[in-house]
Structures are given as C-alpha cells and as structure tokens.
Design an enzyme around this catalytic site. Sequence first.
Site, PDB file in Angstrom:
ATOM      1  N   ASP A   8      30.421  33.777  28.400  1.00 54.47           N
ATOM      2  CA  ASP A   8      30.735  34.251  27.059  1.00 54.47           C
ATOM      3  C   ASP A   8      29.303  35.106  26.623  1.00 54.47           C
ATOM      4  O   ASP A   8      29.043  35.483  25.671  1.00 54.47           O
ATOM      5  CB  ASP A   8      31.020  33.516  26.013  1.00 54.47           C
ATOM      6  CG  ASP A   8      32.229  32.567  25.988  1.00 54.47           C
ATOM      7  OD1 ASP A   8      33.024  33.280  26.786  1.00 54.47           O
ATOM      8  OD2 ASP A   8      32.499  31.498  25.682  1.00 54.47           O
ATOM      9  N   LYS A  37      30.049  39.540  29.746  1.00 54.26           N
ATOM     10  CA  LYS A  37      30.504  40.031  30.985  1.00 54.26           C
ATOM     11  C   LYS A  37      31.475  41.138  31.296  1.00 54.26           C
ATOM     12  O   LYS A  37      31.336  42.291  31.798  1.00 54.26           O
ATOM     13  CB  LYS A  37      30.980  38.949  31.876  1.00 54.26           C
ATOM     14  CG  LYS A  37      29.984  37.845  32.202  1.00 54.26           C
ATOM     15  CD  LYS A  37      30.362  36.701  33.114  1.00 54.26           C
ATOM     16  CE  LYS A  37      31.564  36.247  32.323  1.00 54.26           C
ATOM     17  NZ  LYS A  37      30.920  35.298  31.399  1.00 54.26           N
ATOM     18  N   GLY A  75      37.718  34.644  29.210  1.00 56.37           N
ATOM     19  CA  GLY A  75      38.128  35.348  28.138  1.00 56.37           C
ATOM     20  C   GLY A  75      36.979  36.403  27.996  1.00 56.37           C
ATOM     21  O   GLY A  75      35.866  36.245  27.644  1.00 56.37           O
ATOM     22  N   HIS A  76      37.543  37.542  28.235  1.00 56.64           N
ATOM     23  CA  HIS A  76      36.413  38.971  28.185  1.00 56.64           C
ATOM     24  C   HIS A  76      36.974  39.768  27.338  1.00 56.64           C
ATOM     25  O   HIS A  76      37.943  40.342  27.666  1.00 56.64           O
ATOM     26  CB  HIS A  76      36.140  39.409  29.843  1.00 56.64           C
ATOM     27  CG  HIS A  76      35.675  38.389  30.686  1.00 56.64           C
ATOM     28  ND1 HIS A  76      35.737  38.478  32.146  1.00 56.64           N
ATOM     29  CD2 HIS A  76      35.438  37.228  30.864  1.00 56.64           C
ATOM     30  CE1 HIS A  76      35.242  37.567  32.671  1.00 56.64           C
ATOM     31  NE2 HIS A  76      35.041  36.551  31.672  1.00 56.64           N
ATOM     32  N   GLN A  91      32.872  32.751  33.742  1.00 56.10           N
ATOM     33  CA  GLN A  91      31.967  31.778  33.391  1.00 56.10           C
ATOM     34  C   GLN A  91      30.630  32.040  33.461  1.00 56.10           C
ATOM     35  O   GLN A  91      30.266  33.436  33.422  1.00 56.10           O
ATOM     36  CB  GLN A  91      32.412  30.405  34.117  1.00 56.10           C
ATOM     37  CG  GLN A  91      33.721  29.865  33.679  1.00 56.10           C
ATOM     38  CD  GLN A  91      35.004  30.477  34.358  1.00 56.10           C
ATOM     39  OE1 GLN A  91      35.258  30.530  35.768  1.00 56.10           O
ATOM     40  NE2 GLN A  91      35.808  31.022  33.738  1.00 56.10           N
TER      41      GLN A  91
HETATM   42  P1  GDP Z   1      32.317  37.308  28.513  1.00 59.87           P
HETATM   43  O1  GDP Z   1      33.450  36.043  28.341  1.00 59.87           O
HETATM   44  O2  GDP Z   1      31.167  37.060  29.056  1.00 59.87           O
HETATM   45  O3  GDP Z   1      33.044  38.589  28.808  1.00 59.87           O
HETATM   46  O4  GDP Z   1      31.998  37.386  27.064  1.00 59.87           O
HETATM   47  P2  GDP Z   1      32.997  37.350  25.514  1.00 59.87           P
HETATM   48  O5  GDP Z   1      33.897  38.553  25.462  1.00 59.87           O
HETATM   49  O6  GDP Z   1      33.927  35.864  25.757  1.00 59.87           O
HETATM   50  O7  GDP Z   1      32.075  36.979  24.379  1.00 59.87           O
HETATM   51  C1  GDP Z   1      31.192  38.106  24.087  1.00 59.87           C
HETATM   52  C2  GDP Z   1      31.444  38.348  22.701  1.00 59.87           C
HETATM   53  O8  GDP Z   1      30.339  39.245  22.413  1.00 59.87           O
HETATM   54  C3  GDP Z   1      32.701  39.269  22.521  1.00 59.87           C
HETATM   55  O9  GDP Z   1      33.308  39.112  21.284  1.00 59.87           O
HETATM   56  C4  GDP Z   1      32.031  40.815  22.602  1.00 59.87           C
HETATM   57  O10 GDP Z   1      33.161  41.671  21.995  1.00 59.87           O
HETATM   58  C5  GDP Z   1      30.795  40.489  21.816  1.00 59.87           C
HETATM   59  N1  GDP Z   1      29.950  41.452  22.308  1.00 59.87           N
HETATM   60  C6  GDP Z   1      29.400  42.018  23.436  1.00 59.87           C
HETATM   61  N2  GDP Z   1      28.134  42.625  23.474  1.00 59.87           N
HETATM   62  C7  GDP Z   1      27.959  42.393  22.081  1.00 59.87           C
HETATM   63  C8  GDP Z   1      26.568  43.080  21.328  1.00 59.87           C
HETATM   64  O11 GDP Z   1      25.605  43.710  21.981  1.00 59.87           O
HETATM   65  N3  GDP Z   1      26.754  42.473  19.976  1.00 59.87           N
HETATM   66  C9  GDP Z   1      27.680  42.292  19.410  1.00 59.87           C
HETATM   67  N4  GDP Z   1      27.236  41.922  17.985  1.00 59.87           N
HETATM   68  N5  GDP Z   1      28.550  41.704  20.022  1.00 59.87           N
HETATM   69  C10 GDP Z   1      28.737  41.855  21.423  1.00 59.87           C
HETATM   70  P1  IMO Z   2      34.078  33.347  30.201  1.00 60.16           P
HETATM   71  O1  IMO Z   2      34.420  33.933  31.542  1.00 60.16           O
HETATM   72  C1  IMO Z   2      32.674  29.719  28.410  1.00 60.16           C
HETATM   73  C2  IMO Z   2      33.883  25.938  30.055  1.00 60.16           C
HETATM   74  C3  IMO Z   2      34.955  25.160  28.997  1.00 60.16           C
HETATM   75  C4  IMO Z   2      34.402  23.554  29.663  1.00 60.16           C
HETATM   76  C5  IMO Z   2      34.116  23.827  30.827  1.00 60.16           C
HETATM   77  C6  IMO Z   2      35.298  23.472  32.258  1.00 60.16           C
HETATM   78  O2  IMO Z   2      34.554  34.004  29.037  1.00 60.16           O
HETATM   79  O3  IMO Z   2      32.444  33.364  30.129  1.00 60.16           O
HETATM   80  P2  IMO Z   2      37.697  24.646  32.678  1.00 60.16           P
HETATM   81  O4  IMO Z   2      38.814  24.969  31.787  1.00 60.16           O
HETATM   82  O5  IMO Z   2      37.286  25.794  33.362  1.00 60.16           O
HETATM   83  O6  IMO Z   2      37.731  23.464  33.748  1.00 60.16           O
HETATM   84  O7  IMO Z   2      36.459  23.991  31.762  1.00 60.16           O
HETATM   85  O8  IMO Z   2      33.934  25.038  31.166  1.00 60.16           O
HETATM   86  N1  IMO Z   2      34.491  27.308  30.221  1.00 60.16           N
HETATM   87  C7  IMO Z   2      34.136  28.339  29.708  1.00 60.16           C
HETATM   88  N2  IMO Z   2      33.223  28.526  28.662  1.00 60.16           N
HETATM   89  N3  IMO Z   2      33.112  30.621  28.792  1.00 60.16           N
HETATM   90  C8  IMO Z   2      34.058  30.798  29.742  1.00 60.16           C
HETATM   91  O9  IMO Z   2      34.720  31.840  30.445  1.00 60.16           O
HETATM   92  C9  IMO Z   2      34.675  29.442  30.296  1.00 60.16           C
HETATM   93  N4  IMO Z   2      35.322  29.045  31.224  1.00 60.16           N
HETATM   94  C10 IMO Z   2      35.440  27.825  31.152  1.00 60.16           C
HETATM   95  O10 IMO Z   2      34.829  25.202  27.681  1.00 60.16           O
HETATM   96  O11 IMO Z   2      33.099  23.304  28.887  1.00 60.16           O
HETATM   97 MG    MG Z   3      34.263  34.804  27.490  1.00 57.82          MG
END
Ligand code: GDP
Ligand code: IMO
Ligand code: MG
Length: 423
Positions: free
Chosen positions: A13, A16, A40-41, A218
Amino acid sequence: MAGIVVVGSQWGDEGKGKVTDYLSSKADIVVRYQGGNNAGHSIEFGGKKFALKLIPSGVFSGHQVILANGMVINPKALIEEMHYLNENGVSTDQILISDRAHVILPYHMEIDAFQETLRGKNNIGTTKKGIGPCYVDKYARIGIRMGEFVDETLFYERLKEVLALKKREYPELAFDAEAIFNEYKEYAAFLKPMVCDTAIVLDEAFQEGKTVLFEGAQGTMLDIDYGTYPFVTSSHPGATGVSEGTGIGPINITHSVGIIKAYTTRVGAGPFPTEFDDEIAHHIREAGHEYGTVTKRPRRIGWFDAVVVNQSRRMSSLTGMAIMLLDVLTGLDTIKICTAYRLDGKEIHGLPSTVKDIERCEPVYEEMPGWKEDITHVKSFEELPVNAKNYLNRISELVHCPIYLFSVGPDREQTVIVNEIMK
Ligand code: GDP
Ligand code: IMO
Ligand code: MG
C-alpha cells in the site's frame, strides 16, 4: 529497450498503483508478475478513482497489459474487474494472461479462511483470497494452471483429481467439484482468447527495443523469504520476483523503482518495529485514508524505517525511489525517522530472521522538524518547504538511493519528478 520495475518497499500500500499508472504512458507493455487479488491498487485522475486488484494499473494507458505466470488468478474476480473497468469506459481488450499462471478456485479461499481460524490468536490476518493455498498447490505440483483451466476436458479431470486429494487433507470442508466446474467453465470460456505464452510476447517486445513496466504487488516486508516470516504473503514482491514471475531474465530489468510511503503502514498481523498508536497515528490514518483497499481494515501506522527500506534497496537493487504521501505528514511539529534498531545493546541495520527477535528490536530514532505549509500543489522540489526538502534528502541519504519522484496527493497530477527515470 528498458525494463522498469515498480517495487513496494515496505509492507504494501505504498502507492504502487499510482506510480505504475503515472509511468505507464512511457511503457509499451505493463505486467503484473506475482500475487493476486490480495492486492488493492488505487489510481486517481480526471476526478475519477479506480481500485484494481488483478489487472495491471497500466490498463488506463490503452497499452498492452499482461497477467504473467507468477500470479495466482481468481478468474471470477478477474472477470468482475474487467466488467467494472468496461462499465467505466476503460477498454480491457489488450489483456493477455499467461498459460502458466495458477488459478485460484473456491477451495483455496475456503482453506485460507479455515487455516486462519485454526491459527487462532496467531493468525496472519490474510486477505482470505486463497493466495497462500494456491501457491502451496503450485509448489506441491497439484495446482491448476490457466492453460489447463481453459481446456474444458482437462479442467474437469484436474479438478476431480485435486479435490479428491483436498477432501482427504481437509475432511472438515465440503468441496463440490461439479458445482465448481459448472460455474467456472463459463469463466474459462470467457478468458480463453486471452491466454497464451506471455514470456514469448515479452521477449519479442525486448527484441524490438520496447519499454516494459513491471508492477509489483504487496511489499518487500511481505516477501516469503525476507519478510517478517511467517507474517508474509506467499510470493516475491520485489524485483527478484520479476524474472521467475514472467519468464524473462533479470538482465532485462534496467530500472528498479522503490515505492515508499513517507511513513510506514501495515495491514494484518505481525511485527512492526516503528509502529505507534497515539493521536499522531490517528491523525496520519485519517489524513492518509489509511484503510485497506481490499479488506477495509484500518492500517497500522509507524514512522519511516530506514532499516526496512534499505532491505528493499538491497533485495531489489533499487536505482531510485518514489516517496509517496508526503502531504500526509504536513502539520506535524516533528517527524521521527528510524535509522537502525537496537538489539541486545547493539545497533543493527538488518531485520533479524525471527519474529521473536524483531519484536525485541528497539528503533533508534532521530527527529526532524516538520512543516505546516500546504504542499499538495507543489510542482517542483524547489517549491517544497525547507523542512520537507531536508526530510526527503535525509531519507535518500539513509537509504543510499536517489529520489526519482515524490507525491503530494492521490491524483496523477500530484506527482513531482526530481530525477527522470528514463533520461
Ligand atoms: P498500492 O497498493 O501500493 O497501490 O497502494 P494503495 O492504493 O493500496 O494505497 C495507497 C493510497 O494512497 C491510495 O488510496 C492512493 O490513492 C493514495 N495515495 C497515493 N499517493 C498519494 C499521495 O501522495 N498523497 C495522498 N494523500 N494519497 C496518496
Ligand atoms: P498491495 O499490492 C498490504 C498482507 C495481508 C496479510 C499478509 C498475507 O495493495 O500493496 P495474503 O492474503 O497475501 O496471504 O495475506 O499480507 N497483504 C497486504 N498488505 N497490501 C497488500 O497488497 C497486501 N497483500 C497482502 O494483510 O498480512
Ligand atoms: Mg494496496
């Protein structure tokens, strides 16, 4: 030719999805190489927000996207995601799926949930999407791959064979081969035209001098070998996962971009040395909307940890970093940075291998003054308040890695280049 990998450098999170979307305009092909719909991206542009779990975040560029062999793919979830994109005017015609990718079927999710229950208070806090059990089948050599899945006769045979084994292994669970077959053969027929040997497609792209962007899911600390085992996922999220997860050699990776939150978050159980839970953590959670994209769980909050990010730099040969969510730290009087851990009276710069020892590590902090100015409209490094500049420079120094870009908001436009990735 260029091969750029986007690497989650903490516990996931980090942003990416945003960076992959941002860079995809420069790429010819965008590839996911590991994980499944545990990811979840989030992507935001033009007032629209999208959340993707399986389809590479480059899909909005209209360029080819590939779900490669290292992934574990839930066909039902994939088709739902395609419909979601189509309903929002995004084409999914350019999707290719590796014939070697493993298929997540309902029994994987049931086993995931069952195992979490059995673990009781020691549960991992998985996403319950069947990720671990599907990778277990891959390495136990009983998995069903996309190439078999889309051949109706083969799929039926393999399903019967696998479920006979699963019934003996899990007598408590009820698996219905006929029901799964009848539902999933429809998904297989839908996906069949997209299934091919994607390693050949990638090789041809490299031969033609094209640019390929690899999107990790991840983060490094969830790596099956070097993460906080056993509180990890079941794949290799870093650059090391690209080669085995796509069928192309490591030399094709020319740029490795570490995606790093300006602080740290973790969702799910497991050790987290810089975690804190006070009113500042609460402020960061709300300002950064730190709730899981997949499971909606509140994310745990910690200070920036240079030990963690240095491990990512080592493992993925990071050539530069993208520092994300910098705006979330605005308003804090001071910001802490963990530069090392103290364990048994000694300073260490790597994570111990056991949870017991990681839990005994005390972060060594330095404190930096924060900034109060709104930075969400900043367009260059020079425009940042001096304390924000110092903070970024200190991160770069501690990680021994230059900064490619930083991000000051979720929107595509809120991205500031410091050093061009491809000159
Ligand atoms: P990922 O799994 O690495 O793709 O990241 P996620 O999408 O799960 O979580 C990143 C969160 O931060 C999302 O809700 C994005 O919309 C948000 N986000 C990304 N870059 C920024 C930033 O520079 N500032 C803020 N406030 N939010 C951001
Ligand atoms: P993105 O791509 C954050 C965590 C789960 C749990 C552990 C194992 O959005 O960064 P799993 O279901 O993979 O066997 O769970 O890994 N986990 C993540 N945490 N972002 C993710 O993906 C994750 N994918 C798995 O919460 O702790
Ligand atoms: Mg994510």
